[in-house]
Design a protein around this motif. Structure first.
Motif, PDB file in Angstrom:
ATOM      1  N   ASP A   1     -91.333 -47.104   7.788  1.00  0.00           N
ATOM      2  CA  ASP A   1     -91.914 -48.306   8.374  1.00  0.00           C
ATOM      3  C   ASP A   1     -93.431 -48.349   8.287  1.00  0.00           C
ATOM      4  O   ASP A   1     -94.071 -49.205   8.878  1.00  0.00           O
ATOM      5  CB  ASP A   1     -91.481 -48.457   9.833  1.00  0.00           C
ATOM      6  N   ALA A   2     -94.026 -47.407   7.539  1.00  0.00           N
ATOM      7  CA  ALA A   2     -95.490 -47.376   7.452  1.00  0.00           C
ATOM      8  C   ALA A   2     -96.028 -48.454   6.522  1.00  0.00           C
ATOM      9  O   ALA A   2     -97.161 -48.906   6.680  1.00  0.00           O
ATOM     10  CB  ALA A   2     -95.963 -46.005   6.993  1.00  0.00           C
ATOM     11  N   SER A   3     -95.225 -48.868   5.547  1.00  0.00           N
ATOM     12  CA  SER A   3     -95.646 -49.900   4.587  1.00  0.00           C
ATOM     13  C   SER A   3     -94.692 -51.080   4.660  1.00  0.00           C
ATOM     14  O   SER A   3     -93.502 -50.921   4.947  1.00  0.00           O
ATOM     15  CB  SER A   3     -95.661 -49.338   3.159  1.00  0.00           C
ATOM     16  N   ASN A   4     -95.225 -52.257   4.390  1.00  0.00           N
ATOM     17  CA  ASN A   4     -94.380 -53.441   4.259  1.00  0.00           C
ATOM     18  C   ASN A   4     -93.923 -53.639   2.817  1.00  0.00           C
ATOM     19  O   ASN A   4     -92.832 -54.140   2.583  1.00  0.00           O
ATOM     20  CB  ASN A   4     -95.123 -54.688   4.737  1.00  0.00           C
ATOM     21  N   SER A   5     -94.779 -53.271   1.894  1.00  0.00           N
ATOM     22  CA  SER A   5     -94.405 -53.373   0.483  1.00  0.00           C
ATOM     23  C   SER A   5     -95.240 -52.410  -0.344  1.00  0.00           C
ATOM     24  O   SER A   5     -96.358 -52.051   0.023  1.00  0.00           O
ATOM     25  CB  SER A   5     -94.588 -54.802  -0.043  1.00  0.00           C
ATOM     26  N   VAL A   6     -94.659 -52.013  -1.474  1.00  0.00           N
ATOM     27  CA  VAL A   6     -95.348 -51.144  -2.436  1.00  0.00           C
ATOM     28  C   VAL A   6     -95.083 -51.697  -3.828  1.00  0.00           C
ATOM     29  O   VAL A   6     -93.930 -51.864  -4.223  1.00  0.00           O
ATOM     30  CB  VAL A   6     -94.846 -49.692  -2.361  1.00  0.00           C
ATOM     31  N   SER A   7     -96.137 -51.984  -4.566  1.00  0.00           N
ATOM     32  CA  SER A   7     -96.019 -52.435  -5.950  1.00  0.00           C
ATOM     33  C   SER A   7     -96.601 -51.356  -6.855  1.00  0.00           C
ATOM     34  O   SER A   7     -97.691 -50.850  -6.601  1.00  0.00           O
ATOM     35  CB  SER A   7     -96.777 -53.750  -6.164  1.00  0.00           C
ATOM     36  N   VAL A   8     -95.864 -51.026  -7.911  1.00  0.00           N
ATOM     37  CA  VAL A   8     -96.300 -49.960  -8.819  1.00  0.00           C
ATOM     38  C   VAL A   8     -96.324 -50.471 -10.256  1.00  0.00           C
ATOM     39  O   VAL A   8     -95.359 -51.090 -10.724  1.00  0.00           O
ATOM     40  CB  VAL A   8     -95.382 -48.729  -8.723  1.00  0.00           C
TER      41      VAL A   8
ATOM     42  N   CYS B   1    -100.326 -44.945 -14.288  1.00  0.00           N
ATOM     43  CA  CYS B   1     -99.692 -45.616 -13.153  1.00  0.00           C
ATOM     44  C   CYS B   1    -100.735 -46.056 -12.121  1.00  0.00           C
ATOM     45  O   CYS B   1    -101.735 -45.374 -11.915  1.00  0.00           O
ATOM     46  CB  CYS B   1     -98.672 -44.698 -12.484  1.00  0.00           C
ATOM     47  N   GLU B   2    -100.462 -47.192 -11.478  1.00  0.00           N
ATOM     48  CA  GLU B   2    -101.304 -47.690 -10.401  1.00  0.00           C
ATOM     49  C   GLU B   2    -100.402 -48.294  -9.328  1.00  0.00           C
ATOM     50  O   GLU B   2     -99.229 -48.580  -9.579  1.00  0.00           O
ATOM     51  CB  GLU B   2    -102.290 -48.761 -10.901  1.00  0.00           C
ATOM     52  N   CYS B   3    -100.947 -48.495  -8.124  1.00  0.00           N
ATOM     53  CA  CYS B   3    -100.122 -49.071  -7.067  1.00  0.00           C
ATOM     54  C   CYS B   3    -100.956 -49.870  -6.077  1.00  0.00           C
ATOM     55  O   CYS B   3    -102.164 -49.659  -5.935  1.00  0.00           O
ATOM     56  CB  CYS B   3     -99.343 -47.988  -6.329  1.00  0.00           C
ATOM     57  N   LEU B   4    -100.283 -50.790  -5.403  1.00  0.00           N
ATOM     58  CA  LEU B   4    -100.849 -51.577  -4.306  1.00  0.00           C
ATOM     59  C   LEU B   4     -99.885 -51.486  -3.140  1.00  0.00           C
ATOM     60  O   LEU B   4     -98.690 -51.759  -3.291  1.00  0.00           O
ATOM     61  CB  LEU B   4    -101.041 -53.036  -4.716  1.00  0.00           C
ATOM     62  N   LEU B   5    -100.404 -51.117  -1.961  1.00  0.00           N
ATOM     63  CA  LEU B   5     -99.603 -51.042  -0.750  1.00  0.00           C
ATOM     64  C   LEU B   5    -100.071 -52.099   0.239  1.00  0.00           C
ATOM     65  O   LEU B   5    -101.271 -52.299   0.418  1.00  0.00           O
ATOM     66  CB  LEU B   5     -99.714 -49.663  -0.083  1.00  0.00           C
ATOM     67  N   VAL B   6     -99.135 -52.760   0.871  1.00  0.00           N
ATOM     68  CA  VAL B   6     -99.426 -53.654   1.985  1.00  0.00           C
ATOM     69  C   VAL B   6     -98.824 -53.020   3.227  1.00  0.00           C
ATOM     70  O   VAL B   6     -97.604 -52.843   3.326  1.00  0.00           O
ATOM     71  CB  VAL B   6     -98.833 -55.054   1.770  1.00  0.00           C
ATOM     72  N   GLY B   7     -99.693 -52.627   4.170  1.00  0.00           N
ATOM     73  CA  GLY B   7     -99.242 -51.914   5.347  1.00  0.00           C
ATOM     74  C   GLY B   7     -99.195 -52.786   6.586  1.00  0.00           C
ATOM     75  O   GLY B   7     -99.176 -54.026   6.515  1.00  0.00           O
ATOM     76  N   LYS B   8     -99.167 -52.147   7.721  1.00  0.00           N
ATOM     77  CA  LYS B   8     -99.135 -52.858   8.982  1.00  0.00           C
ATOM     78  C   LYS B   8    -100.388 -53.703   9.140  1.00  0.00           C
ATOM     79  O   LYS B   8    -101.472 -53.307   8.748  1.00  0.00           O
ATOM     80  CB  LYS B   8     -99.031 -51.850  10.139  1.00  0.00           C
ATOM     81  N   GLY B   9    -100.214 -54.884   9.723  1.00  0.00           N
ATOM     82  CA  GLY B   9    -101.343 -55.791   9.871  1.00  0.00           C
ATOM     83  C   GLY B   9    -101.859 -56.301   8.548  1.00  0.00           C
ATOM     84  O   GLY B   9    -103.012 -56.725   8.447  1.00  0.00           O
ATOM     85  N   ASN B  10    -101.007 -56.258   7.515  1.00  0.00           N
ATOM     86  CA  ASN B  10    -101.363 -56.707   6.161  1.00  0.00           C
ATOM     87  C   ASN B  10    -102.541 -55.938   5.578  1.00  0.00           C
ATOM     88  O   ASN B  10    -103.263 -56.448   4.717  1.00  0.00           O
ATOM     89  CB  ASN B  10    -101.657 -58.209   6.148  1.00  0.00           C
ATOM     90  N   ARG B  11    -102.726 -54.704   6.043  1.00  0.00           N
ATOM     91  CA  ARG B  11    -103.775 -53.861   5.486  1.00  0.00           C
ATOM     92  C   ARG B  11    -103.397 -53.490   4.048  1.00  0.00           C
ATOM     93  O   ARG B  11    -102.292 -53.041   3.783  1.00  0.00           O
ATOM     94  CB  ARG B  11    -103.925 -52.593   6.324  1.00  0.00           C
ATOM     95  N   LYS B  12    -104.319 -53.688   3.122  1.00  0.00           N
ATOM     96  CA  LYS B  12    -104.062 -53.410   1.714  1.00  0.00           C
ATOM     97  C   LYS B  12    -104.769 -52.129   1.279  1.00  0.00           C
ATOM     98  O   LYS B  12    -105.936 -51.900   1.594  1.00  0.00           O
ATOM     99  CB  LYS B  12    -104.531 -54.587   0.847  1.00  0.00           C
TER     100      LYS B  12
END
Length: 350
Positions: free
Chosen positions: A290-297, A330-341
């Motif tokens: 539950d630490a991330s809302n989404s992960v894009s790789v 490889c690269e990634c983008l994470l969207v966490g709690k409070g929409n923190r990127k």
């Protein structure tokens, strides 16, 4: 770690309708939407045709857009690619008792394993190794437990004892792959390829297109995306990353030429009404991260992007970022709690 990832790049239905295709032909950012199956062929000039088609496959909408001098050849490539998708979707379905995956789960061992399944399992075991177990296809017993616990007339949370018993069967190091033979070393083990097979299928569809000499195309399978070449205007394809709340407030957009991107998120399938258990399960404790809302790789292949997005989602965000930073290409983008990127060192916004 880098050596392991190089081995991945050479050795080589849970929906992820999250990443949206945009700017198909240089007309600006426009998110893709679910539309009925359709086809289109447009001639832009004397030398180039844009051929597009959307069908339902793998439980989602699959869209292909090809740019080529021959309309007939582009249409042939699309047909062959969809045939490949349908074939592999049937073969990788663990719910169909006739498939090799289902047979392995029933019997615990399998000889004469189909080559495609060998490829997927081999790559899955490699991802298990480099992620230190964050990606584990033997998590099936836990997934089955959650599904059975929350279904029926009296849904309830699994007991600690039930979860502990299921977790005893989760250990991909006990999967033995020897040539075209697979052995599950502990009775009761089972595998699910949901977190990696979809990417593999998209890669195989991409191969069908490329083998006909088509260099510029984009395949979008409900968020698992494979691109090659460029758009009509000669610029890279543009991908918009939709926010987990699906309010069209895109956290970012990127440009791609040759490669793939996949997203894992907690916005998709939940087992319980409280939305504590979703389709991504931590193999170490049976809980849903539950630490991330989404992960894009971003990766060279959709298969790797698929598995890595799940791996990073299971990890804590900071650890996931460090993990991706250690992987070449490889690269990634994470969207966490409070929409923190948060993103990896080489992630580049459009």
């Amino acid at each position: 770690m880098e050596k392991d990832m190089r081995q991945l790049s050479g050795g080589m239905m849970d929906r992820r309708d999250f990443l949206k295709i945009s700017g198909m032909l240089g007309v600006g950012l426009a998110a893709a939407v679910a539309i009925p199956a359709s086809a289109e062929a447009v001639k832009f000039d004397r030398k180039l045709h844009k051929v597009s088609e959307t069908r339902i496959a793998m439980g989602t909408f699959v869209s292909m857009t090809l740019l080529h001098t021959s309309r007939d050849q582009a249409q042939e490539a699309i047909c062959l690619a969809f045939e490949e998708i349908d074939r592999l979707t049937r073969d990788m379905n663990r719910f169909d008792r006739r498939t090799a995956v289902a047979q392995l789960n029933r019997e615990g061992h399998l000889t004469d394993v189909p080559p495609d399944m060998v490829n997927v399992v081999r790559r899955a075991l490699a991802h298990y190794k480099i992620s230190n177990g964050a990606f584990d296809i033997s998590v099936k017993p836990v997934v089955d437990l959650l599904k059975s616990s929350f279904s029926g007339k009296n849904p309830s949370y699994p007991t600690n004892r039930e979860m502990a018993e299921a977790l005893k069967l989760v250990d991909a190091s006990r999967i033995q792959l020897d040539g075209n033979t697979i052995l599950l070393k502990k009775p009761g083990m089972g595998i699910t390829l949901d977190g990696i097979a979809k990417g593999y299928i998209i890669d195989k569809a991409s191969d069908k297109v490329s083998k006909l000499g088509i260099e510029n195309y984009l395949i979008n399978a409900g968020g698992d995306i494979r691109t090659s070449g460029c758009r009509l205007d000669g610029k890279p394809w543009t991908i918009a990353v939709q926010d987990p709340h699906k309010e069209r407030q895109y956290p970012d957009k990127i440009r791609m030429t040759n490669g793939a991107i996949a997203t894992s998120g907690n916005y998709e399938v939940y087992f319980d009404r409280e939305k504590m258990f979703h389709h991504i399960v931590n193999p170490h404790n049976g809980l849903s991260p539950d630490a991330s809302n989404s992960v894009s790789v971003l990766a060279k292949t959709a298969m790797d992007a698929d598995a890595l997005s799940t791996s990073v989602f299971v990890m804590r965000p900071e650890k996931g970022i460090r993990f991706v930073n250690s992987l070449p290409g490889c690269e990634c983008l994470l969207v966490g709690k409070g929409n923190r990127k948060m993103h990896s060192a080489g992630w580049k916004s459009a």
